[in-house]
Design a protein around this motif. Structure first.
Motif, PDB file in Angstrom:
ATOM      1  N   GLU A 111       0.832  -1.200   0.000  1.00  0.00           N
ATOM      2  CA  GLU A 111       0.000   0.000   0.000  1.00  0.00           C
ATOM      3  C   GLU A 111       0.873   1.260   0.000  1.00  0.00           C
ATOM      4  OE1 GLU A 111      -2.461  -0.382   3.424  1.00  0.00           O
ATOM      5  OE2 GLU A 111      -3.718  -1.967   2.568  1.00  0.00           O
ATOM      6  N   ASP A 112       0.295   2.360  -0.456  1.00  0.00           N
ATOM      7  CA  ASP A 112       1.036   3.630  -0.477  1.00  0.00           C
ATOM      8  C   ASP A 112       1.519   4.004   0.917  1.00  0.00           C
ATOM      9  OD1 ASP A 112       0.617   3.821  -3.188  1.00  0.00           O
ATOM     10  OD2 ASP A 112      -1.173   5.086  -2.983  1.00  0.00           O
ATOM     11  N   GLU A 113       0.681   3.719   1.913  1.00  0.00           N
ATOM     12  CA  GLU A 113       1.067   3.952   3.309  1.00  0.00           C
ATOM     13  C   GLU A 113       0.853   2.652   4.088  1.00  0.00           C
ATOM     14  OE1 GLU A 113      -0.817   7.299   5.073  1.00  0.00           O
ATOM     15  OE2 GLU A 113      -0.341   8.656   3.428  1.00  0.00           O
ATOM     16  N   PRO A 114       1.812   1.733   4.034  1.00  0.00           N
ATOM     17  CA  PRO A 114       1.664   0.462   4.756  1.00  0.00           C
ATOM     18  C   PRO A 114       1.560   0.699   6.257  1.00  0.00           C
ATOM     19  CG  PRO A 114       3.917   0.737   3.974  1.00  0.00           C
ATOM     20  CD  PRO A 114       3.117   1.826   3.341  1.00  0.00           C
ATOM     21  N   PRO A 115       0.837  -0.143   6.961  1.00  0.00           N
ATOM     22  CA  PRO A 115       0.657   0.064   8.405  1.00  0.00           C
ATOM     23  C   PRO A 115       1.979  -0.010   9.159  1.00  0.00           C
ATOM     24  CG  PRO A 115      -0.122  -2.117   7.748  1.00  0.00           C
ATOM     25  CD  PRO A 115       0.156  -1.365   6.488  1.00  0.00           C
ATOM     26  N   GLY A 116       2.189   0.938  10.029  1.00  0.00           N
ATOM     27  CA  GLY A 116       3.378   0.912  10.869  1.00  0.00           C
ATOM     28  C   GLY A 116       3.188   0.024  12.084  1.00  0.00           C
ATOM     29  N   THR A 117       1.917  -0.233  12.407  1.00  0.00           N
ATOM     30  CA  THR A 117       1.560  -1.136  13.494  1.00  0.00           C
ATOM     31  C   THR A 117       0.448  -2.045  13.014  1.00  0.00           C
ATOM     32  OG1 THR A 117       2.128   0.472  15.215  1.00  0.00           O
ATOM     33  CG2 THR A 117       0.663  -1.328  15.842  1.00  0.00           C
ATOM     34  N   ILE A 118       0.577  -3.329  13.263  1.00  0.00           N
ATOM     35  CA  ILE A 118      -0.458  -4.297  12.916  1.00  0.00           C
ATOM     36  C   ILE A 118      -1.020  -4.867  14.219  1.00  0.00           C
ATOM     37  CG2 ILE A 118      -0.979  -6.501  11.796  1.00  0.00           C
ATOM     38  CD1 ILE A 118       1.204  -5.924   9.781  1.00  0.00           C
ATOM     39  N   GLN A 119      -2.278  -4.547  14.493  1.00  0.00           N
ATOM     40  CA  GLN A 119      -2.946  -5.036  15.693  1.00  0.00           C
ATOM     41  C   GLN A 119      -3.854  -6.210  15.323  1.00  0.00           C
ATOM     42  OE1 GLN A 119      -2.239  -4.240  18.632  1.00  0.00           O
ATOM     43  NE2 GLN A 119      -1.235  -2.241  18.513  1.00  0.00           N
ATOM     44  N   CYS A 120      -3.772  -7.276  16.120  1.00  0.00           N
ATOM     45  CA  CYS A 120      -4.502  -8.503  15.809  1.00  0.00           C
ATOM     46  C   CYS A 120      -5.294  -8.974  17.022  1.00  0.00           C
ATOM     47  CB  CYS A 120      -3.536  -9.611  15.375  1.00  0.00           C
ATOM     48  SG  CYS A 120      -2.360  -9.114  14.103  1.00  0.00           S
ATOM     49  N   TRP A 121      -6.290  -9.805  16.757  1.00  0.00           N
ATOM     50  CA  TRP A 121      -7.125 -10.365  17.815  1.00  0.00           C
ATOM     51  C   TRP A 121      -7.388 -11.826  17.501  1.00  0.00           C
ATOM     52  CZ3 TRP A 121     -12.841  -8.485  18.859  1.00  0.00           C
ATOM     53  CH2 TRP A 121     -13.322  -9.121  20.012  1.00  0.00           C
ATOM     54  N   SER A 122      -6.976 -12.699  18.415  1.00  0.00           N
ATOM     55  CA  SER A 122      -7.260 -14.128  18.322  1.00  0.00           C
ATOM     56  C   SER A 122      -8.429 -14.424  19.252  1.00  0.00           C
ATOM     57  CB  SER A 122      -6.017 -14.951  18.715  1.00  0.00           C
ATOM     58  OG  SER A 122      -6.329 -16.323  18.835  1.00  0.00           O
ATOM     59  N   VAL A 123      -9.593 -14.769  18.675  1.00  0.00           N
ATOM     60  CA  VAL A 123     -10.820 -14.975  19.441  1.00  0.00           C
ATOM     61  C   VAL A 123     -10.992 -16.470  19.720  1.00  0.00           C
ATOM     62  CG1 VAL A 123     -13.305 -14.571  19.528  1.00  0.00           C
ATOM     63  CG2 VAL A 123     -11.826 -12.996  18.255  1.00  0.00           C
ATOM     64  N   GLY A 124     -11.187 -16.831  20.980  1.00  0.00           N
ATOM     65  CA  GLY A 124     -11.260 -18.244  21.330  1.00  0.00           C
ATOM     66  C   GLY A 124      -9.894 -18.890  21.193  1.00  0.00           C
ATOM     67  N   CYS A 125      -8.907 -18.265  21.829  1.00  0.00           N
ATOM     68  CA  CYS A 125      -7.500 -18.643  21.614  1.00  0.00           C
ATOM     69  C   CYS A 125      -7.110 -19.929  22.314  1.00  0.00           C
ATOM     70  CB  CYS A 125      -6.585 -17.516  22.084  1.00  0.00           C
ATOM     71  SG  CYS A 125      -6.608 -17.253  23.887  1.00  0.00           S
ATOM     72  N   SER A 126      -7.974 -20.471  23.166  1.00  0.00           N
ATOM     73  CA  SER A 126      -7.676 -21.687  23.921  1.00  0.00           C
ATOM     74  C   SER A 126      -6.353 -21.527  24.678  1.00  0.00           C
ATOM     75  CB  SER A 126      -7.656 -22.900  22.986  1.00  0.00           C
ATOM     76  OG  SER A 126      -7.539 -24.108  23.708  1.00  0.00           O
ATOM     77  N   THR A 127      -5.434 -22.467  24.521  1.00  0.00           N
ATOM     78  CA  THR A 127      -4.196 -22.459  25.308  1.00  0.00           C
ATOM     79  C   THR A 127      -3.056 -21.686  24.655  1.00  0.00           C
ATOM     80  OG1 THR A 127      -3.849 -24.693  24.412  1.00  0.00           O
ATOM     81  CG2 THR A 127      -4.641 -24.532  26.662  1.00  0.00           C
ATOM     82  N   GLY A 128      -3.341 -20.946  23.581  1.00  0.00           N
ATOM     83  CA  GLY A 128      -2.356 -19.993  23.058  1.00  0.00           C
ATOM     84  C   GLY A 128      -1.619 -20.376  21.800  1.00  0.00           C
ATOM     85  N   GLU A 129      -1.823 -21.590  21.291  1.00  0.00           N
ATOM     86  CA  GLU A 129      -1.067 -21.992  20.100  1.00  0.00           C
ATOM     87  C   GLU A 129      -1.403 -21.123  18.891  1.00  0.00           C
ATOM     88  OE1 GLU A 129      -1.473 -25.784  22.603  1.00  0.00           O
ATOM     89  OE2 GLU A 129      -2.582 -23.927  22.228  1.00  0.00           O
ATOM     90  N   GLU A 130      -2.671 -20.746  18.748  1.00  0.00           N
ATOM     91  CA  GLU A 130      -3.059 -19.928  17.595  1.00  0.00           C
ATOM     92  C   GLU A 130      -2.426 -18.531  17.615  1.00  0.00           C
ATOM     93  OE1 GLU A 130      -7.224 -19.721  15.694  1.00  0.00           O
ATOM     94  OE2 GLU A 130      -7.145 -17.953  17.006  1.00  0.00           O
ATOM     95  N   PRO A 131      -2.546 -17.764  18.714  1.00  0.00           N
ATOM     96  CA  PRO A 131      -1.919 -16.430  18.698  1.00  0.00           C
ATOM     97  C   PRO A 131      -0.399 -16.487  18.588  1.00  0.00           C
ATOM     98  CG  PRO A 131      -2.811 -16.929  20.871  1.00  0.00           C
ATOM     99  CD  PRO A 131      -3.359 -17.951  19.930  1.00  0.00           C
ATOM    100  N   TYR A 132       0.240 -17.498  19.163  1.00  0.00           N
ATOM    101  CA  TYR A 132       1.689 -17.610  19.018  1.00  0.00           C
ATOM    102  C   TYR A 132       2.074 -17.982  17.584  1.00  0.00           C
ATOM    103  CZ  TYR A 132       2.507 -17.193  24.057  1.00  0.00           C
ATOM    104  OH  TYR A 132       2.580 -16.732  25.351  1.00  0.00           O
ATOM    105  N   THR A 133       1.254 -18.782  16.928  1.00  0.00           N
ATOM    106  CA  THR A 133       1.483 -19.074  15.512  1.00  0.00           C
ATOM    107  C   THR A 133       1.429 -17.780  14.707  1.00  0.00           C
ATOM    108  OG1 THR A 133       0.584 -21.323  15.624  1.00  0.00           O
ATOM    109  CG2 THR A 133       0.569 -20.245  13.472  1.00  0.00           C
ATOM    110  N   LEU A 134       0.409 -16.979  14.970  1.00  0.00           N
ATOM    111  CA  LEU A 134       0.278 -15.691  14.272  1.00  0.00           C
ATOM    112  C   LEU A 134       1.474 -14.799  14.557  1.00  0.00           C
ATOM    113  CD1 LEU A 134      -1.296 -13.631  12.631  1.00  0.00           C
ATOM    114  CD2 LEU A 134      -2.616 -13.086  14.695  1.00  0.00           C
TER     115      LEU A 134
END
Length: 290
Positions: A111-134
């Motif tokens: 993009e012309d102005e790529p994001p300087g910060t990328i904020q994410c949300w893992s919903v129903g993350c259980s024991t954390g494997e999904e957000p750590y994968t991300l």
């Protein structure tokens, strides 16, 4: 309520249809989860295991116990952990990972102005494997493609025990079977013959928080670039799924992406989003003008 000691020889009471419906309704009212009749044995078995641990042999008495004041609230939190935690692992759904690597992140960076910060949300993350994968995907892409951005991930779940596991970041080696050698060496350290720990730098990128998806209107999470919600909607009926999804879309920034589990919803597409075409995935992008 005094709890009678369970000798280990006492038999459990029977759960008749009325009592099963009572427990099923309580679970739905408090968590939104629908328990189909074919999972009746799962409920009775899970309840029975917990009841034996604390000395109950009667389902009705245990039901009354979990509704009884502060002590009941504490017990309910423990019970919910038993009923809602599902098996997961790192890089569980590779097609979604590939979509991030090959399509979503390159598009954002072009993009012309790529994001300087990328904020994410893992919903129903259980024991954390999904957000750590991300977190691994975002961090590795940033380094290998020489991109300049900061990222942070909010990981939410209803289970306090699961969140505690995620914060600790220690996992059995079987959970890492899909992590390639490069990422394993970069983001984990061995702490025993059978367990690995996520390194501190990556753990600091993930914030774990308790959240009941029935209370989305009270979520203190602002607009984010990416939401992942996989293998959670299957616990809800269609009406509840649509309510949850509509709320999630409201938390997306223009151009933000929502990734679901393949097949978790059909015939849902509000006018403010478009479907992303990528093999074996179900994902949507919020329109830039929305």
């Amino acid at each position: 309520m005094a709890i009678a000691a369970w000798s280990g020889l006492d038999s459990m009471s029977n759960m008749d249809d009325a009592l099963y419906l009572q427990w099923k309704t309580l679970l739905e009212d408090r968590t939104g989860m629908i328990l189909p009749n074919e999972r009746r044995s799962f409920l009775t078995t899970s309840l029975g295991i917990r009841m034996r641990e604390i000395g109950f042999t009667d389902y009705q008495l245990y039901y009354e116990h979990v509704l009884n004041g502060c002590e009941g609230a504490i017990e309910w939190a423990t019970l919910v952990d038993r009923l809602t935690v599902h098996e997961t692992r790192f890089f569980r759904h590779m097609a979604s990972v590939e979509m991030l690597r090959e399509l979503v992140l390159p598009q954002w960076m072009s993009e012309d102005e790529p994001p300087g910060t990328i904020q994410c949300w893992s919903v129903g993350c259980s024991t954390g494997e999904e957000p750590y994968t991300l977190a691994m995907v975002l961090d590795h892409f940033r380094e290998t493609d020489y991109c300049q951005y900061y990222f942070g991930i909010t990981a939410s779940d209803i289970s306090l025990a699961s969140l505690a596991t995620g914060r600790k970041g220690v996992y059995h080696s079987r959970k890492l079977r899909d992590v390639d050698a490069v990422l394993r060496g970069k983001y984990f350290r061995r702490v025993s013959d059978t367990h690995f720990e996520v390194n501190e730098a990556l753990r600091k990128r993930v914030c774990f928080a308790q959240l009941n998806v029935l209370e989305m209107e009270h979520v203190p999470i602002g607009k984010v670039h990416l939401i992942i919600c996989q293998n959670m909607l299957i616990y809800f009926d269609r009406k509840r799924r649509i309510e949850i999804l509509n709320n999630l879309v409201e938390h997306l920034l223009p151009g933000g992406v929502l990734i679901l589990g393949a097949g978790e919803i059909l015939g849902w597409q509000p006018p403010i989003i478009e479907k992303i075409e990528f093999n074996d995935t179900l994902a949507f992008r919020r329109l830039p003008s929305a």
